[in-house]
Design a protein around this motif. Structure first.
Motif, PDB file in Angstrom:
ATOM      1  N   SER A 301      -1.363   2.682 -14.818  1.00 55.79           N
ATOM      2  CA  SER A 301      -1.031   2.672 -16.245  1.00 55.79           C
ATOM      3  C   SER A 301      -0.261   1.384 -16.530  1.00 55.79           C
ATOM      4  O   SER A 301      -0.417   0.394 -15.803  1.00 55.79           O
ATOM      5  CB  SER A 301      -0.203   3.917 -16.606  1.00 55.79           C
ATOM      6  N   VAL A 302       0.533   1.389 -17.587  1.00 59.07           N
ATOM      7  CA  VAL A 302       1.410   0.268 -17.911  1.00 59.07           C
ATOM      8  C   VAL A 302       2.788   0.819 -18.232  1.00 59.07           C
ATOM      9  O   VAL A 302       2.933   1.984 -18.620  1.00 59.07           O
ATOM     10  CB  VAL A 302       0.884  -0.553 -19.113  1.00 59.07           C
ATOM     11  N   ASP A 303       3.807  -0.037 -18.064  1.00 52.51           N
ATOM     12  CA  ASP A 303       5.146   0.385 -18.475  1.00 52.51           C
ATOM     13  C   ASP A 303       5.401  -0.072 -19.915  1.00 52.51           C
ATOM     14  O   ASP A 303       4.494  -0.599 -20.581  1.00 52.51           O
ATOM     15  CB  ASP A 303       6.201  -0.119 -17.494  1.00 52.51           C
ATOM     16  N   ARG A 304       6.610   0.102 -20.391  1.00 45.30           N
ATOM     17  CA  ARG A 304       6.872  -0.189 -21.813  1.00 45.30           C
ATOM     18  C   ARG A 304       6.839  -1.680 -22.128  1.00 45.30           C
ATOM     19  O   ARG A 304       6.837  -2.063 -23.291  1.00 45.30           O
ATOM     20  CB  ARG A 304       8.201   0.429 -22.247  1.00 45.30           C
ATOM     21  N   PHE A 305       6.757  -2.504 -21.084  1.00 44.01           N
ATOM     22  CA  PHE A 305       6.604  -3.947 -21.290  1.00 44.01           C
ATOM     23  C   PHE A 305       5.142  -4.374 -21.185  1.00 44.01           C
ATOM     24  O   PHE A 305       4.832  -5.568 -21.256  1.00 44.01           O
ATOM     25  CB  PHE A 305       7.443  -4.719 -20.259  1.00 44.01           C
ATOM     26  N   GLY A 306       4.245  -3.411 -20.976  1.00 52.17           N
ATOM     27  CA  GLY A 306       2.829  -3.721 -20.841  1.00 52.17           C
ATOM     28  C   GLY A 306       2.428  -4.178 -19.460  1.00 52.17           C
ATOM     29  O   GLY A 306       1.296  -4.631 -19.250  1.00 52.17           O
ATOM     30  N   LYS A 307       3.326  -4.041 -18.475  1.00 47.84           N
ATOM     31  CA  LYS A 307       3.026  -4.489 -17.117  1.00 47.84           C
ATOM     32  C   LYS A 307       2.439  -3.331 -16.308  1.00 47.84           C
ATOM     33  O   LYS A 307       2.745  -2.161 -16.555  1.00 47.84           O
ATOM     34  CB  LYS A 307       4.280  -5.042 -16.444  1.00 47.84           C
ATOM     35  N   PRO A 308       1.601  -3.619 -15.293  1.00 53.61           N
ATOM     36  CA  PRO A 308       0.971  -2.547 -14.509  1.00 53.61           C
ATOM     37  C   PRO A 308       2.013  -1.661 -13.842  1.00 53.61           C
ATOM     38  O   PRO A 308       3.037  -2.134 -13.343  1.00 53.61           O
ATOM     39  CB  PRO A 308       0.158  -3.312 -13.461  1.00 53.61           C
ATOM     40  N   ALA A 309       1.745  -0.380 -13.858  1.00 56.19           N
ATOM     41  CA  ALA A 309       2.625   0.603 -13.217  1.00 56.19           C
ATOM     42  C   ALA A 309       1.773   1.779 -12.773  1.00 56.19           C
ATOM     43  O   ALA A 309       0.839   2.183 -13.469  1.00 56.19           O
ATOM     44  CB  ALA A 309       3.711   1.057 -14.189  1.00 56.19           C
ATOM     45  N   LEU A 310       2.104   2.307 -11.622  1.00 54.74           N
ATOM     46  CA  LEU A 310       1.343   3.426 -11.058  1.00 54.74           C
ATOM     47  C   LEU A 310       1.979   4.752 -11.455  1.00 54.74           C
ATOM     48  O   LEU A 310       3.178   4.836 -11.722  1.00 54.74           O
ATOM     49  CB  LEU A 310       1.282   3.306  -9.539  1.00 54.74           C
ATOM     50  N   ARG A 311       1.168   5.815 -11.436  1.00 53.27           N
ATOM     51  CA  ARG A 311       1.666   7.155 -11.732  1.00 53.27           C
ATOM     52  C   ARG A 311       0.662   8.180 -11.200  1.00 53.27           C
ATOM     53  O   ARG A 311      -0.462   7.824 -10.852  1.00 53.27           O
ATOM     54  CB  ARG A 311       1.830   7.361 -13.246  1.00 53.27           C
ATOM     55  N   LEU A 312       1.082   9.434 -11.128  1.00 53.62           N
ATOM     56  CA  LEU A 312       0.142  10.516 -10.856  1.00 53.62           C
ATOM     57  C   LEU A 312      -0.625  10.798 -12.140  1.00 53.62           C
ATOM     58  O   LEU A 312      -0.027  11.091 -13.173  1.00 53.62           O
ATOM     59  CB  LEU A 312       0.861  11.772 -10.382  1.00 53.62           C
ATOM     60  N   ALA A 313      -1.933  10.701 -12.066  1.00 47.52           N
ATOM     61  CA  ALA A 313      -2.772  10.806 -13.264  1.00 47.52           C
ATOM     62  C   ALA A 313      -3.193  12.247 -13.528  1.00 47.52           C
ATOM     63  O   ALA A 313      -3.271  13.063 -12.616  1.00 47.52           O
ATOM     64  CB  ALA A 313      -4.012   9.931 -13.095  1.00 47.52           C
ATOM     65  N   MET A 314      -3.481  12.518 -14.769  1.00 46.32           N
ATOM     66  CA  MET A 314      -4.075  13.784 -15.211  1.00 46.32           C
ATOM     67  C   MET A 314      -3.356  15.003 -14.631  1.00 46.32           C
ATOM     68  O   MET A 314      -3.967  15.913 -14.090  1.00 46.32           O
ATOM     69  CB  MET A 314      -5.560  13.824 -14.853  1.00 46.32           C
ATOM     70  N   GLN A 315      -2.025  15.008 -14.766  1.00 49.90           N
ATOM     71  CA  GLN A 315      -1.258  16.120 -14.204  1.00 49.90           C
ATOM     72  C   GLN A 315      -1.518  17.435 -14.929  1.00 49.90           C
ATOM     73  O   GLN A 315      -1.166  18.503 -14.417  1.00 49.90           O
ATOM     74  CB  GLN A 315       0.229  15.775 -14.222  1.00 49.90           C
ATOM     75  N   THR A 316      -2.122  17.370 -16.094  1.00 52.76           N
ATOM     76  CA  THR A 316      -2.439  18.611 -16.808  1.00 52.76           C
ATOM     77  C   THR A 316      -3.476  19.442 -16.069  1.00 52.76           C
ATOM     78  O   THR A 316      -3.710  20.597 -16.419  1.00 52.76           O
ATOM     79  CB  THR A 316      -2.946  18.308 -18.223  1.00 52.76           C
ATOM     80  N   ARG A 317      -4.132  18.863 -15.051  1.00 49.64           N
ATOM     81  CA  ARG A 317      -5.074  19.640 -14.237  1.00 49.64           C
ATOM     82  C   ARG A 317      -4.340  20.556 -13.275  1.00 49.64           C
ATOM     83  O   ARG A 317      -4.940  21.460 -12.698  1.00 49.64           O
ATOM     84  CB  ARG A 317      -5.965  18.707 -13.405  1.00 49.64           C
TER      85      ARG A 317
END
Length: 950
Positions: A301-317
């Motif tokens: 994803s991106v952080d609030r500065f628009g820079k690349p940032a990782l995260r656990l995706a689609m946690q609603t699953r």
């Protein structure tokens, strides 16, 4: 007189507060002793139910000496059993800087991505590795083991197959036997039919909704599945392929011959055998199926500065959100082991991995040629590393000779035996094998065989596509570079080696060094899970003693150590209840009552066990509404199978009515499952097996000190009363053959020494003291913070159990500051956030554990109080409601040195309290945009150009 006994300092090392600190904390709470406090917390109805006893613990030195003697009873044979488990070399820089490094093994699941960028990057590397080798578009961040990954693939195919009329899952007879065992366990409660057979003889593919194939086959053959896959697809069935990762460096990957799912184990990428685990499984599929894929998924994803940032995706699953509608109950992964495998690939790179695979295959081809020259019949025309040999009447004799020489071969049947070579096989090993099979003949020379041998891989299935082209797999090949890369990643993260992790319900306590030391001993690491039982006398003693210890701690009569995660323990517990009812002819009992406050895994597990979930209400204090429970139990009494209840409650309270609740269920023909997630409040004080529970799972990675590993491994054994003991998980290598829930008989066996060491060093007195101090620490935090934040629930006398819930919702109404803002602001103070919005949205659930000192508790409380003052400044207009330290948290070093646009100072942003000047954690990214990440899903390593463009 001189005292001669060895002093046990471990209890005081494990428990954080000193005596003077304890006295001060008790004074604040108004109690004169820890006993008086816990006497006020524990309900009268369950007091004195503990059967733990008061046996003293051993010192660290004595406990290590004792477990060393146990380990020495394990015999380290040369293993050629294969069957999904292979010898491997764990590179020393990975062993030292990752597996044995608390910066990696004490971290929590990366739900707070801003403080998890290092392990998220390592997991993204894992996903990229798997996608590359399997030829699939997307892979998850690991599953528990190959067999449970196959079971997930079965239900995945059932959901997505367009052949809705079919209810049968075809499983190749060439799959590993342990995979078949787990598939049968999983299929039966769901009403899925399993057909095991020879895929070459299938005449009507429309009879199946899906199929599982093994590549290469368990006995060594390599089959060309392309035409078969097309036939399944023509019948609207999906195809899953269990594939060997090392073989895929040389063979056409499943994604290139049409498979819909690829799954398997990453064990042979640097993870020791460990008598069966823990090992990271993998699961990969097509992009179109990503929202149905089980397990966790790391995305960009991106952080609030628009820079690349990782995260656990689609946690609603995930099951915490979808509950009984979840596609899987898996609440953990094998992060630590997946990261080892990913770094193994980083260290060796594509050339190194391919060279290892070619070397293994060359030795296997040499061995096959030599065996043929000796007159033996090798069954495989094409193979990678595994052979099956027709040995007829000599089979038993050959096994006996092999074991006399310290060698284990695979037992196939009375007429055949098998063997698998691996990374650890060298020329001397091949010579020893040839000598074994030569008998009275002269064994052919390996050098002469090598000059004659040719590849035995099928020409039409040789891999043509490139692997691991990303820079991360082509840069860190020197030890210096890898060491620095691992340090760089670890420095991005917050783990228990930096600060307290106050997660409610997750129990992030000390993982003591003395507990961890035996894990990497070869006496525990080098055993194959299917080695003859007499070679595992040390493990037999360890597991027998540990089962007895856990029975004493819980008040149950029998324990199974097989479940390799808490989710699997839940599942095994409900299967035992289900089998018990069926044994009595009560096949109609399929209703599971679950309170609204339960863990999300509970309803997901009940659905997997073929039960129908009926939710019961909670009252205004968070307790189970006993009147509603009684009404529903009586309404469904003819079909009532069980209740799943967490105790102490998910709200952090010892509910007074627990005995009455158990009695209501029993009176209506049901069984009581007590979720052991909060056992850290009970050990030595009260015992679920003595106050009404029929079965509980235990999270050894919570109460009993196995580290969380950044999101796994976990161990989730179950304790049961005697009437359920016959229905504990079985295994093909155990006396009871049915009901396997994990690939190996003892699940994640190699980390069981951690819990054995903890209990042995603490003793009965120490374990009781730990529970008492956990309760003290939680009540101290609740009391210190109650004038700043409402404590949502408490028991009699305003006391909580081992955790407390702070209500942030009124502050959201008065200031606009959300629970997310408080969580991210804590990062600026150097803390991992407490559990957010569970079990109540807009709240923080805090569990300090017994291991944290008063100094650390005060540091956390001071941070929370400072944050409350900032919220008050927003309420009063002294801080802007949109541009304030909470809304903009966390603050990065890069932001600090740039142009400052905020109305508050740089100092307030990053040094809100003076103690941070001495030791400041700098988050590598700003607040991560979750919505952007899910809308623009990237789940493999992006190109360097992508980073530069961002």
């Amino acid at each position: 007189m001189t005292k001669l006994d060895t002093q046990n300092e471990f209890i005081a090392r494990h428990i954080g507060p000193r005596d003077a600190d304890t006295a001060a904390m008790l004074e604040l709470l108004g109690y004169d002793s820890v006993d008086a406090l816990t006497n006020a917390v524990i309900p009268e109805s369950i007091k004195d139910t503990s059967i733990l006893g008061e046996q003293p613990g051993l010192s660290e030195a004595d406990a290590l000496a004792k477990i060393k003697a146990i380990a020495a009873k394990n015999q380290q044979f040369k293993n050629y059993i294969g069957q999904g488990y292979y010898g491997t070399h764990t590179p020393s820089p990975i062993l030292r800087n990752l597996l044995e490094n608390p910066a990696w093994y004490t971290a929590y699941t990366p739900y707070q991505p801003e403080i998890s960028q290092g392990r998220l990057e390592a997991l993204l590397n894992f996903q990229t590795l798997i996608s590359d080798l399997t030829g699939m578009q997307i892979a998850n961040a690991s599953l528990l083991d190959e067999a449970t990954a196959a079971a997930e693939a079965m239900t995945f195919c059932k959901r997505l197959s367009k052949n809705k009329a079919a209810n049968t899952f075809f499983v190749s007879q060439h799959c590993h036997p342990q995979t078949l065992d787990v598939l049968r366990t999983r299929a039966e409660p769901l009403g899925i039919d399993i057909e095991v057979g020879d895929e070459a003889t299938i005449t009507d593919a429309s009879a199946y909704f899906g199929a599982l194939l093994q590549y290469p086959a368990s006995n060594g053959d390599i089959f060309d599945y392309r035409a078969l896959v097309e036939r399944f697809h023509a019948a609207n069935a999906l195809v899953a392929v269990a594939a060997d990762l090392l073989a895929l460096t040389l063979l056409t990957p499943p994604g290139e011959f049409g498979a819909d799912v690829a799954l398997g184990s990453a064990q042979r990428f640097g993870v020791p055998l460990g008598f069966g685990g823990p090992h990271a499984a993998y699961f990969a599929t097509r992009d179109a199926f990503k929202r149905d894929m089980p397990g966790r998924l790391v995305g960009m994803s991106v952080d609030r500065f628009g820079k690349p940032a990782l995260r656990l995706a689609m946690q609603t699953r995930e099951q915490h959100i979808r509950r009984e509608k979840a596609t899987s109950n898996i609440c953990t992964a094998q992060v630590l082991l997946a990261n080892i495998a990913s770094m193994y690939a980083v260290y060796h790179g594509p050339k190194g991995l391919t060279a290892i695979a070619q070397r293994v295959h060359s030795f296997t081809a040499i061995l096959a040629l030599g065996l043929t020259k000796l007159g033996h019949s090798v069954e495989q025309q094409h193979f990678f590393d595994t052979l099956s040999i027709k040995t007829g009447a000599k089979t038993a004799e050959l096994h006996a000779k092999a074991r006399a020489a310290g060698i284990n071969l695979r037992e196939i049947d009375a007429e055949r035996l098998g063997l698998s070579l691996d990374e650890t096989t060298d020329q001397a090993a091949v010579e020893a094998l040839l000598a074994l099979f030569a008998g009275d003949q002269a064994a052919p020379a390996v050098s002469e065989l090598a000059a004659q041998v040719a590849s035995r891989l099928p020409q039409g299935l040789l891999r043509q596509s490139a692997i691991l082209q990303h820079e991360v797999f082509n840069r860190y090949h020197s030890e210096t570079e890898l060491m620095r890369y691992l340090r760089k990643l670890a420095d991005k993260d917050l783990a228990l080696d930096r600060s307290m992790i106050p997660l409610g319900s997750c129990t992030m306590k000390l993982n003591a060094a003395s507990e961890m030391i035996p894990v990497t001993w070869p006496e525990f690491g080098n055993l194959h899970p299917f080695a003859p039982v007499e070679q595992a006398a040390g493990y037999t003693q360890l597991t027998t003693e540990l089962e007895a210890m856990l029975c004493a701690a819980t008040g149950y009569d029998a324990v199974s150590l097989q479940p390799n995660a808490g989710s699997q323990g839940e599942y095994a517990g409900l299967l035992a209840i289900r089998a018990y009812h069926l044994s009595r002819g009560d096949d109609q009992r399929d209703i599971c009552l679950i309170p609204q406050s339960a863990h999300g895994t509970n309803p997901a597990t009940a659905s997997m066990a073929g039960m129908r979930v009926v939710v019961t209400a909670c009252d205004a204090r968070g307790n189970v509404d006993i009147a509603d429970l009684k009404a529903k139990a009586e309404e469904h009494k003819d079909r009532l199978a069980a209740i799943m209840i967490t105790y102490p409650s998910t709200h952090g309270v010892f509910e007074e009515g627990i005995r009455e609740i158990c009695q209501i269920i029993h009176d209506n023909g049901g069984q009581v499952y007590i979720d052991g997630a909060n056992m850290n409040a009970m050990v030595g004080l009260c015992a679920p097996g003595q106050f009404g529970g029929d079965v509980s799972h235990l999270n050894l990675h919570k109460t009993f000190c196995i580290p969380h590993g950044g999101g796994g491994p976990g161990v989730g054994p179950i304790g049961v009363k005697s009437h359920l003991a016959p229905f504990l998980p079985g295994h093909g290598h155990m006396a009871r053959k049915e009901g396997a829930v994990s690939a190996a008989p003892f699940g994640s066996a190699s980390i069981l020494p951690i819990t054995w060491m903890y209990i042995t060093m603490m003793g009965g007195n120490g374990l009781k003291r730990a529970s008492q101090m956990a309760i003290l620490n939680a009540n101290y935090i609740a009391r210190r913070l109650e004038e700043h934040y409402p404590v949502l629930y408490s028991g009699e006398g305003g006391l909580v159990a081992h955790e407390c819930i702070l209500d942030i919702r009124p502050l959201k109404d008065s200031s606009g500051i959300s629970v997310d803002d408080v969580a991210k602001r804590l990062i600026d103070f150097g803390f991992h956030a407490p559990t957010m919005s569970f079990p109540v949205a807009g709240t923080l659930m805090i569990e300090p554990t017994e291991s944290e000192s008063k100094e650390e508790l005060d540091r956390f409380c001071d941070a929370m109080i400072a944050i409350r003052e900032e919220i008050r400044a927003v309420e009063q207009g002294r801080l802007d409601k949109d541009d304030n330290p909470l809304k903009n948290a966390p603050h990065t070093a890069l932001e600090l040195v740039g142009e400052w646009h905020h109305a508050y100072s740089r100092e307030q942003a990053v040094y809100p309290v003076a103690s941070l000047i001495e030791a400041k954690y700098w988050p590598p990214v700003g607040r991560v945009d979750n919505v952007y990440g899910d809308r623009n899903l990237v789940c493999a390593c992006p190109s360097i150009e992508a980073y530069q463009d961002a």
